[in-house]
Each structure stands twice: as C-alpha cells, then as structure tokens.
Motif scaffolding. Structure first.
Motif, short mmCIF file in Angstrom:
data_model
loop_
_atom_site.label_atom_id
_atom_site.label_comp_id
_atom_site.label_asym_id
_atom_site.label_seq_id
_atom_site.Cartn_x
_atom_site.Cartn_y
_atom_site.Cartn_z
N SER A 143 10.02 -4.17 32.05
CA SER A 143 9.41 -5.38 31.74
C SER A 143 9.75 -6.59 32.77
N VAL A 144 10.00 -6.30 33.72
CA VAL A 144 10.17 -7.69 34.66
C VAL A 144 8.81 -7.23 35.45
N GLU A 145 8.23 -6.42 35.99
CA GLU A 145 7.38 -5.61 36.46
C GLU A 145 6.49 -6.04 36.00
N GLN A 146 5.90 -5.75 34.23
CA GLN A 146 4.89 -5.76 33.86
C GLN A 146 4.92 -7.80 33.64
N ALA A 147 5.56 -8.68 33.96
CA ALA A 147 5.41 -9.81 33.93
C ALA A 147 5.60 -10.46 35.76
N ALA A 148 6.15 -9.83 36.61
CA ALA A 148 5.65 -9.94 37.83
C ALA A 148 4.10 -9.64 37.60
N SER A 151 1.78 -12.37 36.39
CA SER A 151 1.76 -13.74 36.96
C SER A 151 0.72 -14.16 38.42
N GLY A 152 0.68 -12.68 38.68
CA GLY A 152 -0.46 -13.11 39.28
C GLY A 152 0.39 -12.48 40.62
N MET A 153 1.57 -12.67 40.65
CA MET A 153 2.17 -11.73 41.68
C MET A 153 1.44 -10.51 42.56
N THR A 162 9.06 -0.76 44.71
CA THR A 162 7.67 -1.75 44.07
C THR A 162 8.55 -3.31 44.90
N ILE A 163 8.13 -3.52 45.46
CA ILE A 163 7.78 -5.22 45.98
C ILE A 163 6.80 -6.26 45.94
N CYS A 164 7.31 -7.01 44.92
CA CYS A 164 6.09 -8.34 44.70
C CYS A 164 6.53 -9.41 45.35
N ARG A 165 5.12 -9.77 45.54
CA ARG A 165 5.50 -11.05 45.83
C ARG A 165 4.74 -12.55 45.35
N THR A 166 5.18 -13.58 45.56
CA THR A 166 4.04 -14.67 45.47
C THR A 166 4.80 -15.91 46.31
N TRP A 167 4.08 -17.28 46.87
CA TRP A 167 4.56 -18.32 47.08
C TRP A 167 3.17 -19.47 46.61
N GLU A 168 3.66 -20.46 46.78
CA GLU A 168 2.52 -21.65 47.11
C GLU A 168 3.11 -22.81 47.53
N ASP A 169 2.49 -24.00 48.03
CA ASP A 169 2.37 -24.81 47.57
C ASP A 169 2.15 -26.68 47.36
N LEU A 170 3.33 -26.82 47.15
CA LEU A 170 3.91 -27.83 45.83
C LEU A 170 3.37 -29.37 46.59
N PHE A 171 2.60 -30.48 46.04
CA PHE A 171 2.05 -31.28 46.58
C PHE A 171 2.36 -33.05 45.55
N VAL A 172 3.26 -33.73 45.61
CA VAL A 172 3.26 -34.72 45.49
C VAL A 172 2.17 -35.95 46.33
N ASP A 173 1.72 -36.59 45.66
CA ASP A 173 0.85 -38.13 45.59
C ASP A 173 -0.07 -37.34 46.88
#
Length: 220
Positions: A143-148, A151-153, A162-173
């Motif tokens: 269930s968790v692996e499918q969700a990963a 989500s686009g991981m 199996t190893i899954c990764r994701t990261w993103e930059d968050l911007f404010v103004d």
C-alpha cells in the motif's frame, strides 16, 4: 464451597482396599530359607533416534532476512553516520520536532498501527529530518509503496529491496524558502521512511539499510 466427587471417593477407597490385600499377599509369599529368588532381567532404554539428536531445521530465506525492530535510534546507524548526525543536526529526538516521517496518507495510516521506532534530528526549526523504522506486513508495504509511486517518487531496486525518493524546492514570494524531500526503503517486513527539510545527508537511508540488513548491503 468445593463439591465432593462421591464416585472419586468410592474409587479411592476401593483402590486403598486393593492395596492392603496386595500387601498382605506379598507378606505371605515370602520364600522359605534357602529358596532362591530370581529377579527379572533389566532392560535399558533404547538410544535416542537420530531425528531426536538432529539440529533444528534451518530458517527459511524470509525468516532469515526478517527485520527485528531496533531497540534504540543509536542502533539504526553506523558509527560514522551517527557521529556525523550528532555533529551536524543535534539534538536526537527533540520533543519539539513533530514533523512526520512521510506526507503519504497511506504511510501515515500504517504508522498509526504498526510497530515502529521514530528518530528525529534537529529541533523545531526549518532544518532536520525524521525517520521511522517500521515492521509491516505484505499488504501494508504494498500500500505504501504504491502510494509512493503514484505520488511521483522515483523508485529503483536497492539491496534486494526498493528505494524511492522525491524532493522539491519551496518558494515564498519568489524566494527559496526550503528544500524538502522524502526517501523510502521497502524490504520484506521492513519499511524505512524519512522526511527531511534543508538537511539530506548523503547516503543516509543507504547507511540505515546497511546497518539493519548487513548481509544485504551492496558491496560496491
């Protein structure tokens, strides 16, 4: 009050009477002087069979690689990684650090019910990470692996798991506010989930895998 079993009492009395009769007959059966008394030959117990002496059956592959939940956060890292974390992102397990180890809804549902060890680094600030090492069954892991994946991981094989990764930059103004990410590792009954903010030590999850599953760690 206890109930007396009258049948048991009568049976016990009958056996007592038989015992007295047998004792009296034995006294009368004493052989006269000079008579020889033969004794029945003694027999020894047979030696235990080879099956009884054999060693326990070997563990199956799944049993041999099954993860046992560590007792403390210090047990999930190599000495070198633990020293690095202590120097760069103290303290360990600050009570004010409440960030969950995953933003996946399916993952949080599993963390609510499964046996898990939570380890955090850094205080309640925009710097640090949180990790959960969790014992899961096949359905929970799937269930968790499918969700990963959904989500686009990015997921790939690693150390027989199996190893899954994701990261993103968050911007404010228009300004970079933070860089956040998650890493997940799935292997048999084990799941390692990490959520980090502005702090992603190189080889962090790989170090946990190599420590918890030493026989499965890559050799290159």
């Amino acid at each position: 009050m206890a109930t007396i079993d009258r049948h048991a009492v009568r049976t016990a009395s009958a056996f007592a009477g038989v015992a007295l009769v047998v004792a009296a007959l034995a006294a009368c059966a004493t052989p006269p002087p000079g008579a020889s008394v033969s004794t029945p030959p003694t027999t020894s117990s047979p030696p235990p069979s080879s099956a009884a002496l054999s060693s326990p059956a070997p563990l199956s592959e799944d049993e041999a690689t099954a993860l046992v939940l560590p007792g403390a956060c210090e047990d999930i890292y190599s000495d070198a990684m633990f020293a690095h974390l202590t120097a760069t992102a103290p303290p360990l397990n600050d009570p004010g650090h409440t960030t969950p180890s995953t933003e996946l809804a399916a993952g949080r549902e599993v963390l609510d019910v499964a046996p898990s060890l939570r380890c955090t680094w850094g205080g309640p600030s925009e710097y640090g990470l949180s990790t959960n090492v969790t014992i899961v069954d096949a359905a929970q892991a799937a269930s968790v692996e499918q969700a990963a994946v959904e989500s686009g991981m990015t997921c790939k094989p690693h150390a027989e798991g199996t190893i899954c990764r994701t990261w993103e930059d968050l911007f404010v103004d228009g300004e970079l506010y933070a860089t956040v990410g998650e890493t997940h590792y799935f292997r048999d009954n084990g799941w390692v989930a990490t959520h980090w903010t502005n702090f992603a030590p190189e080889g962090y999850t790989e170090d946990i895998v190599a420590t918890l599953w030493p026989s499965l760690a890559p050799t290159e």
